[in-house]
Each structure stands twice: as C-alpha cells, then as structure tokens.
Design an enzyme around this catalytic site. Structure first.
Site, mmCIF file in Angstrom:
data_model
loop_
_atom_site.group_PDB
_atom_site.id
_atom_site.type_symbol
_atom_site.label_atom_id
_atom_site.label_comp_id
_atom_site.label_asym_id
_atom_site.label_seq_id
_atom_site.Cartn_x
_atom_site.Cartn_y
_atom_site.Cartn_z
ATOM 1 N N ARG A 1 0.815 -1.225 0.000
ATOM 2 C CA ARG A 1 0.000 0.000 0.000
ATOM 3 C C ARG A 1 0.848 1.275 0.000
ATOM 4 N NH1 ARG A 1 -3.749 -1.905 4.947
ATOM 5 N NH2 ARG A 1 -1.962 -3.284 5.259
ATOM 6 N N ALA B 1 46.009 41.538 -6.417
ATOM 7 C CA ALA B 1 44.677 41.314 -6.962
ATOM 8 C C ALA B 1 44.777 40.786 -8.387
ATOM 9 C CB ALA B 1 43.899 42.626 -6.938
HETATM 10 C C1 UD1 Z 1 -2.244 -5.688 11.573
HETATM 11 C C2 UD1 Z 1 -3.188 -6.567 12.404
HETATM 12 C C3 UD1 Z 1 -4.408 -5.750 12.788
HETATM 13 C C4 UD1 Z 1 -3.993 -4.497 13.526
HETATM 14 C C5 UD1 Z 1 -2.962 -3.673 12.715
HETATM 15 C C6 UD1 Z 1 -2.386 -2.585 13.573
HETATM 16 C C7 UD1 Z 1 -2.893 -8.849 11.593
HETATM 17 C C8 UD1 Z 1 -3.412 -9.911 10.706
HETATM 18 N N1 UD1 Z 1 -3.571 -7.704 11.609
HETATM 19 O O1 UD1 Z 1 -2.939 -5.352 10.381
HETATM 20 O O2 UD1 Z 1 -5.272 -6.539 13.621
HETATM 21 O O3 UD1 Z 1 -5.148 -3.702 13.794
HETATM 22 O O4 UD1 Z 1 -1.866 -4.528 12.313
HETATM 23 O O5 UD1 Z 1 -1.523 -1.755 12.828
HETATM 24 O O6 UD1 Z 1 -1.919 -9.058 12.274
HETATM 25 N N2 UD1 Z 1 4.323 -8.743 8.418
HETATM 26 C C9 UD1 Z 1 5.261 -9.745 8.416
HETATM 27 N N3 UD1 Z 1 5.024 -10.860 7.690
HETATM 28 C C10 UD1 Z 1 3.868 -11.045 6.977
HETATM 29 C C11 UD1 Z 1 2.903 -9.995 6.995
HETATM 30 C C12 UD1 Z 1 3.155 -8.868 7.740
HETATM 31 O O7 UD1 Z 1 6.307 -9.638 9.030
HETATM 32 O O8 UD1 Z 1 3.728 -12.092 6.346
HETATM 33 C C13 UD1 Z 1 4.614 -7.515 9.176
HETATM 34 C C14 UD1 Z 1 4.564 -6.259 8.320
HETATM 35 O O9 UD1 Z 1 5.843 -5.964 7.785
HETATM 36 C C15 UD1 Z 1 4.072 -5.178 9.265
HETATM 37 C C16 UD1 Z 1 3.304 -5.960 10.329
HETATM 38 O O10 UD1 Z 1 3.639 -7.315 10.158
HETATM 39 O O11 UD1 Z 1 5.152 -4.502 9.876
HETATM 40 C C17 UD1 Z 1 1.795 -5.772 10.163
HETATM 41 O O12 UD1 Z 1 1.430 -6.162 8.854
HETATM 42 P P1 UD1 Z 1 0.359 -5.382 8.001
HETATM 43 O O13 UD1 Z 1 0.173 -6.079 6.725
HETATM 44 O O14 UD1 Z 1 0.624 -3.937 7.996
HETATM 45 O O15 UD1 Z 1 -0.959 -5.663 8.895
HETATM 46 P P2 UD1 Z 1 -2.206 -4.710 9.076
HETATM 47 O O16 UD1 Z 1 -3.126 -4.901 7.951
HETATM 48 O O17 UD1 Z 1 -1.773 -3.347 9.374
HETATM 49 MG MG MG Z 2 -0.060 -2.371 9.216
#
Ligand code: UD1
Ligand code: MG
Length: 458
Positions: free
Chosen positions: A16, A424
């Site tokens: 995103r 100069a």
């Molecule tokens: C996540 C939470 C959500 C919470 C929100 C808060 C989950 C499924 N959802 O959603 O409940 O309200 O954070 O900000 O956990 N990441 C990994 N490996 C992966 C996927 C993600 O390490 O396979 C890491 C990402 O780099 C990121 C974090 O986990 O730093 C959160 O992932 P993101 O995809 O942003 O989750 P959200 O949709 O924000």
């Molecule tokens: Mg997030």
C-alpha cells in the site's frame, strides 16, 4: 523486561506504500521506521530483540548490531512471521510482539503491557485503542467477562460483519504472549480468510478454546500506536514524531522559532541555549553547541556546529564548524570542510575537503577545495583554488596570516607562505615565499586619447 524478548514483525512488503523501498525502511524523521520499534523495545529493557524480515535480508543493514534478524521464508501473514522468530527467543518466558509499521510506540506502553500481562497471568495480552475512525484495523471482540475472544480483520469486507465493523476498539498490533505452548498455538493458524493469510490474532480464539485467558489493555493515547500502511499514514506519523523530537529539545533548553517550519531528525544533538530559526532542517548525526544560532533557512546534514557559532541561510553537508564561527548567508560547506574556532565563511562561498584555520576568513565569492588555510589568513573576494587538473586533485596551502588579493587563482599544487600577500587578479601557479608579495598578472597598458580618436573610415 526480565525474561521477556521482543519480536518486531517486518517481513511484509507494504504494497500500500506504492514504493520500491520496503515499508519498514521508510525513514521517520531520519530513522528507518522499524528502528523506532527496536529502540522502543530496547528502552523498555528488552535484551533480546528479534526483527522478522524477508528472505532477501533487505532490512539487515538497517538494524543495530545487537538485534537479531529472523527470516520468514514466505510472507504468509503475521502468524507466520512470529513463528519464524520462535527459535531465537532464548529462554524468554514472555514475548512482546511489535509491528514494524507502528513506529511511535513508546517504552512506557510496552512495559505497562508486559506488567499487566504478568499480573493477570494471561496467555496473551493485547494493547488496544479506541478510535473514532477504526477503518483498516482489526476489531477487538470481547466476551462478557472482558476476555478478548478474537480479533476480526477488516481489510477485506468479507472478513467482518456490519456489527463487527461498528466496534471502535482495535488491535494496535502490540501483543504479549506467554512463550509456553505458543509454538503449538501458532501452528494451528490457517489461511482460511479473505486475504488467504495466517493472521497472528487468530492465535487468540485458539488460546481461548484451550481454556486460557486473553486480556486487553487500552492505550490511552492512540497517537502512540498509529499503524503506517500508506504514504498518508507515514506523513501523519512523521509529524507526530517531529513534535515529540522538538518538545524534547525545547524541554532541554533549546529555542525553536516557528516550530512548524523546522525539521529536526531523531538523532540530532542540540545543546541548551542554541537557537534554531525558521525554515531550518537538521538531519542525521548533526551536533549543535550551546549558544549557536542556526538559520533562518539553514540545512545541516551530518554536520557539527560549535558553541556560539552562527550559520545563516546556508547548506552544510558533513562539515565541521568550530566555536565562534560565522557562516553565510549563502555558504555551501561540503564534506570535509573544517572551520576552526573564530573563522569565517561568508557570502557565496563554497568549501570542501579543506581546513580553514582559527580566525581565518573567506568572506566573499570563493571556491576553496582541498586546501589548508593557516590561522588568521584572509582570502580576498573571489579567491579560487584550481584544485583539479582534469585528472587529479591537488592541495593548496595558505600560510598563517597570509592575505590573497581579490580574484586570486591558486593553481594547485601550490603554497602561499606565512604572512605572504598576493596581488589582486593574480594567477598563482608557483609558491610564494613567507612574507613575500606574489603578483602574477599582465601589466596594464593605457592608450591615451582613445575615446577622442576619429573612428570614421572616410
Ligand atoms: C495488523 C493486524 C491488525 C492491527 C494492525 C495494527 C494482523 C493480521 N492484523 O494489520 O489486527 O489492527 O496490524 O496496525 O496481524 N508482516 C510480516 N510478515 C507477513 C505480513 C506482515 O512480518 O507475512 C509484518 C509487516 O511488515 C508489518 C506488520 O507485520 O510490519 C503488520 O502487517 P500489516 O500487513 O501492515 O498488517 P495490518 O493490515 O496493518
Ligand atoms: Mg499495518
């Protein structure tokens, strides 16, 4: 945080953000987003900090030395991410899970969550916040006894009911788990959801089904737990981080004029009684001494400015300015420019890889490159070092108390002795001995009566 490890989830690409740079490496006030979470965990006292990244190990270089990287082979969701770190927790009894995209979380909040988790003897404790606009976050579903029953993801509409979407309490992404039995619970998390991901919050219903309790602690200041998912979130978080940084400096005695026009990155050090004037930008490992006045409209990148110096409307990059120095307006100090105490680099002056001795002055319209200028020397307006012959750079040495006339070109390698003077307009290609006058310009010819000559050609 005795007996607790911290794991920071940072393996997601962050689609995103619509950027070629992985999300957690985007800087917030000069420091990569993920490093903010690392520092918060360390400030809370975590000895073991594990960051989960992708197999490309792209984030490894951004991490401090005392932090371990765990590799999540496939980014299959936050559940898989925590699982990837389990082998690196040492003998920790509890693990604090932080998201790499929630950079404003602070040590106090982490410590408070861990304390509540231990006091209640829960299997998991979720930090939650209540938002006016909870969109994008996972909603917290509580049971009648206050236990968290599960968290409903909402990125895809199919995941949540209208009733669940109306819940204002959300998962901040900060969760503590007891380590015992956690591996088995994580192994149960499936991809059966609209995103086809293994959601970490799905550990909660599994724990509840096993009879364990899951608590929630509401974070009172929701600005601490804003998640960054796109560039708009990033700008919002950076703004709050900036206010936090400026407040810290002001509380330590720094005067900041027009704070909203000023940018100070996280690692900048400023002594009390320094003044940062409107429109100034201070980046990286910049250090500013007491009583210094920076700006208006000055940019300092990885530069040092000593006590009581003034840097007006100038750009400094990897430059070192001593005490009582005057810089600008409109000076450009490039890498390796070193201005000793009491010296001056004035208007439209560019200096790189050169030492300007104590009390020496380069007041107007000069380019000084690869030079050693002695103490008390004075370079006349538009003195220029010709430091580059097209192939190599050469040094120029100007002795202590020497004076160059206006429009002196110093063809390096060349040396102007102590107390020597140049005429100069001279092009100095040969050394000038100590105390000598070097003049190198053609003599003037006057043509008498020139203007009165009859110019017609009849
Ligand atoms: C996540 C939470 C959500 C919470 C929100 C808060 C989950 C499924 N959802 O959603 O409940 O309200 O954070 O900000 O956990 N990441 C990994 N490996 C992966 C996927 C993600 O390490 O396979 C890491 C990402 O780099 C990121 C974090 O986990 O730093 C959160 O992932 P993101 O995809 O942003 O989750 P959200 O949709 O924000
Ligand atoms: Mg997030």
């Amino acid at each position: 945080m005795d007996g607790a490890a911290a794991v920071i989830l940072a393996a997601g690409r962050g689609t995103r953000m619509r950027s070629s740079l992985v999300k957690v490496l985007h800087p917030v006030c000069g420091v990569p987003m993920v490093v903010w979470s690392v520092r918060a965990a360390q400030a809370a006292g975590a000895k073991t900090v594990v960051v989960v990244g992708g197999p490309d190990r792209e984030i490894d270089g951004a991490l401090p030395d005392d932090v371990e990287l765990a590799v999540q082979p496939v980014a299959d969701g936050t559940g898989g991410a925590l699982e990837a770190a389990l082998g690196q927790l040492g003998d920790a009894t509890d693990v604090v899970v932080l998201a790499g995209d929630v950079p404003l979380v602070d040590a106090g909040t982490i410590a408070q969550l861990l304390e509540a988790h231990r006091a209640a003897g829960s299997a998991a404790t979720v930090a939650t916040m209540v938002l006016d606009d909870p969109s994008g976050y996972g909603r917290v579903v509580r049971g009648p006894d206050g236990n968290v029953e599960r968290i409903v993801e909402t990125k895809n509409p199919e995941d949540a009911t209208t009733e669940q979407l109306a819940i204002a309490e959300v998962n901040t992404g900060l969760i503590v788990f007891s380590v015992s039995g956690l591996g088995d619970i994580l192994a149960q998390i499936s991809t059966a959801n609209a995103q086809g991901e293994r959601y970490l919050p799905d550990a909660i219903p599994a724990l509840r089904a096993a009879g364990a309790s899951v608590a929630a602690v509401e974070v009172s200041d929701p600005s601490l737990t804003i998640g960054v998912n796109d560039q708009v979130d990033l700008a919002r978080v950076a703004e709050i981080a900036q206010q936090r940084i400026q407040r810290r400096h002001m509380e330590a005695g720094v005067r900041i004029e027009a704070p909203q026009s000023v940018v100070i990155e996280a690692d900048v050090e400023i002594a009390a009684d320094a003044k940062i004037l409107a429109g100034s930008v201070l980046r990286g490992a910049t250090v500013i001494g007491a009583g210094a006045v920076i700006g208006p409209h000055t940019v300092l990148e990885h530069s040092e400015v000593g006590t009581d110096s003034k840097v007006v409307q100038s750009h400094l990059m990897l430059a070192k300015v001593g005490a009582g120095v005057s810089v600008g307006p409109f000076a450009y100090l490039r890498p390796g420019a070193e201005l000793a105490d009491g010296s001056k680099a004035g208007t439209f002056v560019e200096i790189k890889n050169s030492v300007i001795g104590a009390g020496a002055k380069v007041p107007h319209l000069s380019y000084i490159g690869d030079a050693d200028v002695g103490e008390g020397a004075n370079l006349g307006a538009s003195t220029i070092t010709a430091n580059y012959d097209g192939r190599n750079k050469h040094r120029t040495v100007v002795g202590a108390d020497a004076r160059t006339g206006v429009h002196t070109s110093l063809i390096a390698p060349v040396e102007v002795g102590e107390r020597a003077v140049t005429g100069a307009g001279s092009t100095i290609a040969e050394d000038v001995p100590d105390a000598a006058l070097g003049i190198a310009r053609s003599r003037q010819t006057n043509v008498e009566g020139f203007a009165d000559r009859d110019q017609s050609d009849d």
